[in-house]
Design an enzyme around this catalytic site. Structure first.
Site: not given
Ligand SMILES: Cc1cc2nc3c(=O)[nH]c(=O)nc-3n(C[C@H](O)[C@H](O)[C@H](O)COP(=O)(O)OP(=O)(O)OC[C@H]3O[C@@H](n4cnc5c(N)ncnc54)[C@H](O)[C@@H]3O)c2cc1C
Length: 390
Positions: A337-338, A133, A364
């Site tokens: 690139q530049i 999630a 976020e």
């Molecule tokens: C370095 C880092 C720091 C973070 N820090 C925190 C933190 O402090 N606390 C916390 O709780 N979380 C944190 N996160 C989590 C971050 O918020 C999530 O990674 C992000 O919300 C995306 O969720 P996911 O990685 O599960 O991707 P997914 O939800 O699995 O999505 C995968 C891809 O599918 C796309 N997608 C998903 N659903 C749809 C839809 N309905 N329509 C179109 N496209 C869709 C997404 O945009 C993405 O491109 C962090 C993540 C990273 C990488």
């Protein structure tokens, strides 16, 4: 319509700029050297020392209410300050801050969690994302089951910023599966590391990294609920909302700094007997970057202004986050690139920014989630084309 900054905004911006130039930027070479040796750019005590120095200048707790010793600055000023911070890659931010939702704490919780966090004595992290999630945050599964005066937490959080160093976590857990997280079935808990959760560091393409947090029957007292039972999802969205204007504000600072590097390089590097800046191909990259940077600036400042007006900032800040994150990726790519081959080396920090800003399109709220919010608002008629001027 007046697009100028007030005297106060200009004065605060300029003071922060000179602090960053004098105290923070000189550390850049050392930060790069350490990171290349796979060490943190700055350790915690060095960041703290800088924060205390900034405190003497009056910069402490940008968003923190005055009763807790903070500045309680309007969002527009905070946005301008985040832009100044973006002009250096040194991992520094002002002290005296706490997660915005910690202010929902009870008096007892404030003493135990909020005040020590503001003072920099304890470190927090915020955990909603799980392996199953992320974008679909309402699908969280980490459960909290009532057991007498306690709750028992089981499950896993992932990608939690600061999760490997935090003393406590603000954890959004499912307390009523029937209701579902979005409809009052999730609750936020303040969970000390000493209560038994463990963390595993996650390597990323950026410097530093988030962590997975593992909860295996972690017992948490009822008094550690943050806010109300069932309020967890709302609090989670409030926490995320703050980053929707600070992240693109930071992006603007990065873009300003790297674009200036590109201009300087274009004015000095010669090929075929002329400065590369005399080529239209280079000029267009500079022109597109400046145009997009300016567009992002006004979108982001307007989203911060919307916060200050007490209006619902979500539509404006989604546009600012989407555009600001995309803009900085495009600008850093053009700047690399530049610089040609040098841009690709680790002698310059451009490749570091290139890796860093890729995250801005993901955390976020991904680009796609921002687009979903923006289009949904319009399709449902919640927002009119042209925003507050419509
Ligand atoms: C370095 C880092 C720091 C973070 N820090 C925190 C933190 O402090 N606390 C916390 O709780 N979380 C944190 N996160 C989590 C971050 O918020 C999530 O990674 C992000 O919300 C995306 O969720 P996911 O990685 O599960 O991707 P997914 O939800 O699995 O999505 C995968 C891809 O599918 C796309 N997608 C998903 N659903 C749809 C839809 N309905 N329509 C179109 N496209 C869709 C997404 O945009 C993405 O491109 C962090 C993540 C990273 C990488």
């Amino acid at each position: 319509m007046d697009f100028s900054l007030t005297d106060e905004e200009r004065a605060v911006r300029d003071t922060v700029r000179s602090f960053i130039q004098r105290e923070v930027m000189p550390l850049e070479a050392e930060v790069l050297r350490r990171e290349r040796a796979h060490q943190p750019g700055l350790d915690h005590s060095e960041v703290r020392e800088l924060q205390l120095k900034a405190r003497k200048f009056g910069f402490w707790g940008l968003a923190t209410p005055e009763e807790y010793g903070g500045m309680n600055l309007p969002a527009v000023l905070q946005s301008l300050i985040w832009t100044e911070l973006g002009r250096t890659f040194v991992p520094f931010r002002f002290g005296g801050e706490a997660d915005n939702i910690l202010f929902h704490a009870t008096e007892e919780q404030k003493r135990e969690f909020l005040v020590p966090t503001i003072e920099g004595e304890r470190r927090s992290c915020f955990a909603i994302t799980e392996p199953g999630a992320g974008s679909d945050a309402a699908n969280i599964r980490l459960s909290a089951r009532r057991d007498g005066d306690d709750w028992i937490l089981d499950g896993e959080k992932t990608f939690i910023t600061g999760g490997h160093d935090a003393d406590f976590a603000i954890v959004v857990a499912v307390t009523d599966r029937e209701k579902g997280a979005r409809n009052g079935g999730a609750t936020a808990f303040l969970v000390d590391r000493s209560m038994g959760w463990r963390s595993e560091f996650i390597q990323t393409m950026g410097e530093g990294g988030p962590a997975s947090l593992i909860f295996d029957g972690v017992r948490v007292p009822h008094r550690n609920i943050l806010g109300e039972i069932g309020q967890g999802f709302t609090l989670g969205m409030e926490w995320i909302g703050k980053g929707r204007y600070t992240i693109p504000s930071h992006a603007i600072g990065i873009a300003e700094r790297v674009l200036q590097m590109a201009i300087d390089h274009a004015n000095t590097r010669e090929t075929f007997g002329a400065k590369i800046g005399t080529n239209q191909a280079i000029q267009w990259m500079i022109a597109d970057s400046e145009t997009e940077l300016e567009a992002a600036r006004w979108l982001v400042l307007r989203s911060a202004w919307t916060v200050d007006q007490g209006l619902d900032p979500r539509h404006a800040s989604s546009m600012g986050k989407l555009y600001g994150a995309g803009m900085v990726n495009r600008v850093v790519d053009r700047v690399l690139q530049i610089h040609g081959g040098m841009g690709y080396t680790r002698e310059l920090p451009i490749e570091r920014w290139y890796r860093q800003v890729r995250l801005y399109r993901i955390f976020e709220g991904t680009d796609e989630m921002q687009r979903l919010i923006i289009s949904r608002d319009l399709l449902r008629g919640y927002t009119k084309i042209g925003g507050h001027l419509a």
